[in-house]
Design a protein around this motif. Structure first.
Motif, mmCIF file in Angstrom:
data_model
loop_
_atom_site.group_PDB
_atom_site.id
_atom_site.type_symbol
_atom_site.label_atom_id
_atom_site.label_comp_id
_atom_site.label_asym_id
_atom_site.label_seq_id
_atom_site.Cartn_x
_atom_site.Cartn_y
_atom_site.Cartn_z
ATOM 1 N N HIS A 105 0.842 -1.192 0.000
ATOM 2 C CA HIS A 105 0.000 0.000 0.000
ATOM 3 C C HIS A 105 0.882 1.248 0.000
ATOM 4 C CE1 HIS A 105 -3.395 2.603 0.739
ATOM 5 N NE2 HIS A 105 -2.646 3.222 1.656
ATOM 6 N N ALA A 106 0.537 2.213 -0.827
ATOM 7 C CA ALA A 106 1.280 3.474 -0.846
ATOM 8 C C ALA A 106 0.290 4.616 -0.775
ATOM 9 C CB ALA A 106 2.110 3.585 -2.111
ATOM 10 N N ARG A 107 0.730 5.746 -0.308
ATOM 11 C CA ARG A 107 -0.153 6.912 -0.261
ATOM 12 C C ARG A 107 -0.443 7.388 -1.679
ATOM 13 N NH1 ARG A 107 3.191 12.134 2.014
ATOM 14 N NH2 ARG A 107 4.126 10.681 3.463
ATOM 15 N N PRO A 108 -1.558 8.065 -1.894
ATOM 16 C CA PRO A 108 -1.863 8.484 -3.259
ATOM 17 C C PRO A 108 -0.788 9.403 -3.812
ATOM 18 C CG PRO A 108 -3.594 9.161 -1.714
ATOM 19 C CD PRO A 108 -2.544 8.490 -0.919
ATOM 20 N N LEU A 109 -0.553 9.299 -5.102
ATOM 21 C CA LEU A 109 0.342 10.237 -5.771
ATOM 22 C C LEU A 109 -0.449 11.498 -6.103
ATOM 23 C CD1 LEU A 109 1.951 7.801 -8.385
ATOM 24 C CD2 LEU A 109 2.878 8.430 -6.139
ATOM 25 N N VAL A 110 0.266 12.594 -6.222
ATOM 26 C CA VAL A 110 -0.348 13.827 -6.725
ATOM 27 C C VAL A 110 0.404 14.157 -8.003
ATOM 28 C CG1 VAL A 110 -0.817 16.246 -6.273
ATOM 29 C CG2 VAL A 110 -0.975 14.570 -4.425
ATOM 30 N N VAL A 111 -0.178 13.769 -9.128
ATOM 31 C CA VAL A 111 0.541 13.878 -10.403
ATOM 32 C C VAL A 111 -0.412 14.349 -11.504
ATOM 33 C CG1 VAL A 111 2.334 12.161 -9.943
ATOM 34 C CG2 VAL A 111 0.119 11.410 -10.826
ATOM 35 N N GLY A 282 -3.919 15.684 -10.212
ATOM 36 C CA GLY A 282 -4.936 15.215 -9.276
ATOM 37 C C GLY A 282 -4.404 14.081 -8.424
ATOM 38 N N LYS A 283 -5.300 13.576 -7.617
ATOM 39 C CA LYS A 283 -4.955 12.485 -6.694
ATOM 40 C C LYS A 283 -5.037 11.165 -7.439
ATOM 41 C CE LYS A 283 -7.919 11.154 -3.349
ATOM 42 N NZ LYS A 283 -8.595 11.158 -2.033
ATOM 43 N N VAL A 284 -4.011 10.353 -7.313
ATOM 44 C CA VAL A 284 -3.978 9.097 -8.064
ATOM 45 C C VAL A 284 -3.556 7.961 -7.126
ATOM 46 C CG1 VAL A 284 -2.866 7.843 -9.954
ATOM 47 C CG2 VAL A 284 -3.445 10.255 -10.239
ATOM 48 N N GLU A 285 -4.466 7.010 -6.950
ATOM 49 C CA GLU A 285 -4.151 5.841 -6.110
ATOM 50 C C GLU A 285 -3.440 4.796 -6.963
ATOM 51 O OE1 GLU A 285 -4.940 5.560 -2.917
ATOM 52 O OE2 GLU A 285 -6.620 6.943 -2.540
ATOM 53 N N LEU A 286 -2.467 4.141 -6.383
ATOM 54 C CA LEU A 286 -1.767 3.087 -7.118
ATOM 55 C C LEU A 286 -2.577 1.791 -7.086
ATOM 56 C CD1 LEU A 286 1.921 3.667 -5.973
ATOM 57 C CD2 LEU A 286 0.850 4.276 -8.147
ATOM 58 N N PRO A 287 -2.395 0.953 -8.089
ATOM 59 C CA PRO A 287 -3.128 -0.323 -8.098
ATOM 60 C C PRO A 287 -2.538 -1.304 -7.077
ATOM 61 C CG PRO A 287 -1.584 -0.252 -9.908
ATOM 62 C CD PRO A 287 -1.507 1.096 -9.229
ATOM 63 N N ARG A 288 -3.188 -2.438 -6.931
ATOM 64 C CA ARG A 288 -2.721 -3.413 -5.935
ATOM 65 C C ARG A 288 -1.578 -4.275 -6.439
ATOM 66 N NH1 ARG A 288 -8.412 -5.245 -3.530
ATOM 67 N NH2 ARG A 288 -8.889 -3.316 -2.454
ATOM 68 N N ALA A 289 -1.388 -4.273 -7.765
ATOM 69 C CA ALA A 289 -0.333 -5.138 -8.319
ATOM 70 C C ALA A 289 0.241 -4.487 -9.566
ATOM 71 C CB ALA A 289 -0.906 -6.516 -8.663
ATOM 72 N N THR B 262 13.688 -4.350 -15.380
ATOM 73 C CA THR B 262 13.346 -4.874 -14.067
ATOM 74 C C THR B 262 11.872 -4.580 -13.785
ATOM 75 O OG1 THR B 262 13.746 -4.763 -11.694
ATOM 76 C CG2 THR B 262 14.152 -2.757 -12.924
ATOM 77 N N TYR B 263 11.241 -5.522 -13.083
ATOM 78 C CA TYR B 263 9.838 -5.369 -12.688
ATOM 79 C C TYR B 263 9.730 -5.487 -11.173
ATOM 80 C CZ TYR B 263 9.518 -6.178 -17.646
ATOM 81 O OH TYR B 263 9.706 -6.072 -18.994
ATOM 82 N N GLU B 264 10.858 -5.336 -10.507
ATOM 83 C CA GLU B 264 10.927 -5.495 -9.057
ATOM 84 C C GLU B 264 10.148 -4.348 -8.400
ATOM 85 O OE1 GLU B 264 12.168 -5.197 -5.229
ATOM 86 O OE2 GLU B 264 13.537 -4.061 -6.530
ATOM 87 N N THR B 265 9.246 -4.684 -7.487
ATOM 88 C CA THR B 265 8.318 -3.652 -6.978
ATOM 89 C C THR B 265 9.070 -2.498 -6.306
ATOM 90 O OG1 THR B 265 8.053 -4.928 -4.954
ATOM 91 C CG2 THR B 265 6.372 -5.212 -6.621
ATOM 92 N N GLY B 266 10.129 -2.813 -5.549
ATOM 93 C CA GLY B 266 10.868 -1.750 -4.858
ATOM 94 C C GLY B 266 11.435 -0.749 -5.844
ATOM 95 N N ASP B 273 8.432 7.423 -7.163
ATOM 96 C CA ASP B 273 8.411 8.247 -5.971
ATOM 97 C C ASP B 273 7.152 7.990 -5.124
ATOM 98 O OD1 ASP B 273 9.625 10.009 -4.290
ATOM 99 O OD2 ASP B 273 8.768 11.803 -5.229
ATOM 100 N N ALA B 274 6.784 6.722 -5.012
ATOM 101 C CA ALA B 274 5.634 6.367 -4.178
ATOM 102 C C ALA B 274 6.108 6.167 -2.737
ATOM 103 C CB ALA B 274 4.984 5.090 -4.703
ATOM 104 N N ARG B 275 5.298 6.624 -1.818
ATOM 105 C CA ARG B 275 5.654 6.493 -0.398
ATOM 106 C C ARG B 275 4.676 5.557 0.299
ATOM 107 N NH1 ARG B 275 8.575 11.673 0.358
ATOM 108 N NH2 ARG B 275 8.496 12.434 -1.773
ATOM 109 N N GLU B 276 5.275 4.675 1.055
ATOM 110 C CA GLU B 276 4.404 3.678 1.702
ATOM 111 C C GLU B 276 3.740 4.227 2.944
ATOM 112 O OE1 GLU B 276 6.010 -0.292 1.986
ATOM 113 O OE2 GLU B 276 7.242 0.073 0.195
ATOM 114 N N THR B 277 4.340 5.301 3.544
ATOM 115 C CA THR B 277 3.733 5.843 4.767
ATOM 116 C C THR B 277 2.606 6.794 4.410
ATOM 117 O OG1 THR B 277 5.371 7.587 4.695
ATOM 118 C CG2 THR B 277 5.848 5.721 6.127
ATOM 119 N N GLU B 278 1.605 6.841 5.281
ATOM 120 C CA GLU B 278 0.510 7.784 5.078
ATOM 121 C C GLU B 278 0.984 9.186 5.442
ATOM 122 O OE1 GLU B 278 -2.403 7.529 3.794
ATOM 123 O OE2 GLU B 278 -2.348 5.363 3.462
ATOM 124 N N ALA B 279 0.410 10.183 4.797
ATOM 125 C CA ALA B 279 0.713 11.566 5.157
ATOM 126 C C ALA B 279 0.044 11.898 6.490
ATOM 127 C CB ALA B 279 0.194 12.499 4.071
#
Lengths: 464, 478
Positions: A105-111, A282-289, B262-266, B273-279
């Motif tokens: 799970h990641a926080r939504p992107l703003v892109v 806008g706000k963009v949620e990442l998919p689960r996979a 590479t397709y490695e998730t990390g 630039d995705a962050r796993e922590t909530e704001a």
């Protein structure tokens, strides 16, 4: 034919000899003479060998342009062409399936929309991008240029849109996932290639961030390529699924979906976004996979298993071309049946149905919400695929509604798709159709749409 | 065992003699060049790896004959198609096989740029000085004086000079090997065969881009017998298109290593630039305003460089971090620097509907033209915040709109950082409207300046100065 042994002598396969005489020029001993008799299989006049003076030098065979015309061989190797058995029919290997790798799970992107689309492509397993800069789509290409090296992919800024689409043809031919960002004038240039991609059944994704036209127009948003993407994808009987996102979130989601559909049907897919959506953040949620792509059996992939594959769109025999076209039409029919997508807002009891896609659909959503507060029974039907037009979901609404109001930033290209779809469904002319349109880089505003609906409800502005 | 198919099944379904016979006219040079390709592929042991890209022209049907992977390209585009194959699948050995109309006329852009890119590809260019498939028209390589169906009186200088592709390619930095060969006698045929093989070998070994031009006979359209056509190539073509190696730096060339996708998730999450922590959230949901409703519209307007877009983005990030939805639409003049720069921002409790802002609840104007343009559209009860340093007299504001002048430029100048005037403006906007707590925006600023932490202090100060410069309060709704 590569090894010349002094004991070997030229063997002529008369039916394959076209009598050109290149061998005669090559022979120093005068063993070869022009023939006089027409070969009944070829209809041509093969040369005549008299090998008394032949020393087996092989220069005649080296000069022969036909692979099986003149061979150096011992007498035991002589054989008739007809004796060669048809080789076992090549069977393409099974597909290596895609893998879906779960994402944390990641926080939504703003892109912005173009970036969301580029990220969607990366998550869909695209690692090969070919494009040419054109506003307002370029930021998508720029993000690919920035990110692909870190992911082991390739980014090429092609010398033109024409070159770009053909690079995509090559990468898609290899079975790899490839895409481009472009905008209206650039997409026009790519259409030759799109026709070839459809003909050769190669999956590719085009994100066309539509701008105002015709000609150079300007960089403001329009939806005036809908006719092109629905009815004019180059020459020949072409079609492609056209996805119409309305938010940066859908730019990501639909780009991922576009790859899935492109490979499912072996056909290009167009994501038709308007200029606002390309630039809109806008706000963009990442998919689960994310998708780790496999390798389709049809790929021309430079290995033994796939060696028998061919990508081509040329079929000289009319019957072959017709059979191929019927196969394509069957595919279009399957797409039409299975891939219609739409979203409805307050349509359940609407006697006025607003039809809009892309950013104008958001203005329309605003108008519908405002009009509902006034007590107007209005709903929004938002095609998410423009081709195929989601007529199946629209029909029950149309049968209940008293009017349709089409909102768009073109001269009625969405309305034409709607009318055509209703007509094919046997529902043409059942309900009056009015419209609200803006052009030249201006989108219909919420206020204009609300006014247009009020007028239509009052019985004015109806065009059907 | 040969790289030629035993039977040419794709040649009109191998009917009659077509399973063993080519579609080429008697004496055509293509058959020989096909053979050199077949022999080279066999000798180099690269049959499985090879992908032949065939052009439009007589050799469009190369795929009838060679038992390798095939992709057939549109007219002139074979090098682009070949590049797509090679870049997406570097282990393959990709041959772009082209004629003179294809390569030197309609596809000149594709071949020049592919060559200059230098990616290892093997181009085989068959130059017979005429269009074959369409029936004997002028080619870019047609000789001066040569009669064709579209130069019935002979090509003269007004129809262009013959294009010398090998020399042109040799001028480029990209290719490692360029040679022109011919087919008109046994000696030339040996050279041609070696050149084709060398071109393939350089790719198979990862050295670089090669270009082999083959002067070939088209007896049909020259209206000659094969032997006469051979003499014609030797006596007429060679003086215009001299044979020989035009460039060869292959001894020292190397393309270098290829990347592997590479397709490695990390790696992917880091790249995007995705962050796993909530704001962290500081506000209590959607801001309370006199307007009620679930949406707010803001507009930032100025010149390029004023920071209107950055300010808009700060607000969008702030809203999303607070769990709201938000959009930003930029609009610019045509100038890369210094033109007009406007930004529409919408903030919604759950989902932004219409993202444009024709009538903003708050306008931030960085110059007088922007205030004059958008001031009249501010919603009743809204705020028009402007840079008092550059706008003396705000006018044309609708009744009920609160005009808030803040010396944005002067404050920024006092802080020694003129670029932070947009942050001063955000401070003032939040000071006046309270739509987000200060901490929300400060967190966004810290996040944006993660790689330049030294700038956080002056931005925080700019925000604070802006907030202190105003009193809380909206306008008066009609």
């Amino acid at each position: 034919m590569a090894h010349v042994d002094v004991r070997e002598k030229p063997v002529l396969h008369e039916e394959c000899c076209k009598g050109c005489g290149r061998c005669r020029e090559a022979c120093a001993r005068g063993c070869i003479a022009p023939g006089a008799d027409i070969n009944e299989l070829s209809g041509l006049v093969p040369i005549v060998l008299s090998l008394d003076a032949c020393n087996g030098c092989g220069l005649c065979a080296e000069a022969c342009p036909e692979p099986y015309g003149l061979e150096m061989a011992g007498p035991e190797a002589e054989r008739e062409a007809a004796a060669v058995a048809p080789r076992a029919r090549f069977v393409a290997p099974a597909d290596v399936p895609d893998a879906r790798v779960p994402l944390p799970h990641a926080r939504p992107l703003v892109v912005k929309g173009t970036h969301a689309s580029a990220i969607g492509a990366l998550l869909a397993g695209c690692r090969h991008f070919f494009g040419y800069p054109i506003t307002p789509s370029t930021e998508g290409a720029e993000l690919m240029a920035k990110l692909l090296p870190a992911l082991g992919g390739s980014f090429v800024q092609a010398p033109s849109e024409v070159a770009a689409v053909n690079m995509m043809y090559g990468a898609a031919g290899a079975g790899r996932r490839t895409m481009t960002f472009t905008s209206s004038p650039g997409f026009s240039l790519m259409l030759e290639g799109v026709s070839y991609l459809v003909g050769a059944e190669l999956p590719t994704v085009f994100v066309n961030v539509m701008r105002a036209g015709p000609g150079l127009g300007n960089i403001g948003p329009e939806q005036s390529d809908l006719k092109l993407v629905c009815r004019g994808l180059g020459h020949g009987s072409t079609h492609a699924i056209v996805l119409a996102p309305a938010t940066p979130q859908e730019m990501l989601d639909f780009t991922m979906l576009a790859f899935e559909l492109a490979f499912r049907y072996r056909n290009p897919v167009v994501v038709a976004a308007d200029g606002h959506l390309g630039q809109m953040t806008g706000k963009v949620e990442l998919p689960r996979a994310l998708v780790k792509p496999g390798l389709p059996g049809w790929a021309v992939s430079g290995d033994a298993a796939h060696r028998g594959n061919l990508h081509s769109s040329i079929l000289l025999r009319e019957a072959d071309q017709e059979a191929h076209n019927l196969h394509l039409f069957d595919k279009y029919a399957r797409m039409t049946a299975a891939e219609q997508r739409a979203e409805e807002l307050r349509c359940e009891d609407a006697d006025t149905v607003v039809v809009a896609c892309g950013t104008p659909a958001r203005m329309a959503a605003g108008a519908v919400t405002a009009l509902r507060a006034e007590g107007v029974r209005v709903g929004l039907f938002r095609p998410q695929t423009v081709w195929p037009f989601p007529v199946a979901a629209l029909l029950p609404l149309v049968r209940r509604a008293r009017r349709i109001v089409v909102v768009e930033a073109s001269d009625g290209q969405l309305e034409d798709e709607l009318r055509l779809a209703l007509s094919h469904a046997g529902a043409g002319g059942e309900v009056p159709i009015a419209h609200v349109r803006r052009h030249g880089g201006i989108l219909p505003s919420q206020r204009e749409i609300a006014d247009g609906v009020r007028k239509a409800v009052a019985g004015r502005g109806v065009t059907a | 065992m040969s790289v030629f198919y035993e039977r040419f099944e794709r040649h009109d379904h191998a009917e009659g003699i077509k399973g063993r016979s080519t579609h080429y006219c008697p004496g055509c040079g293509h058959g020989l060049v096909h053979r050199y390709l077949a022999e080279a592929i066999e000798e180099l042991g690269i049959q499985d790896r090879t992908i032949a890209v065939s052009p439009v022209g007589c050799s469009v049907f190369l795929y009838y004959y060679l038992d390798v992977g095939h992709t057939q390209a549109a007219h002139g585009r074979a090098p682009a198609v070949a590049l797509g194959h090679k870049l997406s699948n570097p282990d393959s050995v990709v041959v772009s096989y082209q004629g003179d109309g294809d390569l030197a006329s309609i596809g000149l852009t594709e071949i020049l740029h592919a060559a200059q890119l230098g990616v290892p590809l093997s181009v085989v260019f068959v130059n017979n000085a005429i269009y074959g498939m369409t029936g004997g028209q002028t080619a870019p390589t047609t000789l001066i004086g040569q009669k064709t169906t579209t130069s019935p009186y002979g090509r003269d200088a007004s129809m262009g000079q013959p294009l010398k592709m090998a020399e042109l390619m040799a001028q480029l930095d990209g290719p490692v090997y360029v040679e022109r060969v011919a087919l008109f006698d046994a000696k030339q045929r040996v050279r041609a065969s070696k050149a084709v093989k060398k071109g393939l070998k350089l790719q198979a070994e990862g050295k670089g881009f090669s270009f082999v031009e083959v002067l070939a006979e088209c007896p049909t359209h020259l209206r000659m017998g094969a032997e006469e056509a051979e003499r014609w190539v030797k006596e007429k073509m060679v003086p215009v298109f001299p044979l020989g190696v035009k460039k060869d730096v292959s001894a020292t060339a190397s393309w270098g290593a290829w990347h592997t996708p590479t397709y490695e998730t990390g790696a992917v999450l880091e790249a995007i630039d995705a962050r796993e922590t909530e704001a962290q959230r500081f506000a209590k949901g959607f801001p309370e305003t006199p307007f009620g409703g679930d949406e707010l519209g803001l507009k930032f307007a100025g010149s390029g460089g004023d920071g209107a877009q950055t300010a808009a983005m700060l607000m969008v990030h702030a809203a999303v971090n607070e769990g709201l939805d938000a959009t930003h639409i930029p609009s610019y003049g045509p100038e890369s620097r210094g033109g007009t720069s406007y930004a529409d921002v919408r903030i919604a409790r759950s989902q932004v509907l219409s993202p444009d802002v024709p009538s903003p609840h708050a306008l931030v104007a960085f110059n007088a033209p922007s205030l004059a343009k958008f001031g009249p559209s501010v919603a009743p009860g809204g705020i028009a915040l402007y840079d008092r340093s550059v706008i003396r007299e705000p006018h044309a504001l609708p009744p009920g709109v609160r005009a808030v002048g803040v010396p944005l430029s002067e404050i920024a100048a006092e802080l020694g950082q003129p670029l932070v005037k947009n942050v001063v403006a955000i401070g003032a906007l939040l000071g006046a409207t309270g739509i987000f707590p200060a901490e929300t925006v400060l967190a966004v600023i810290r996040q944006a300046l993660q790689k330049r932490p030294a700038l956080v202090g002056v931005n925080a100060e700019a925000f604070a100065r802006g907030a202190r410069a105003v009193e809380r309060g909206w306008g008066r709704a009609g």
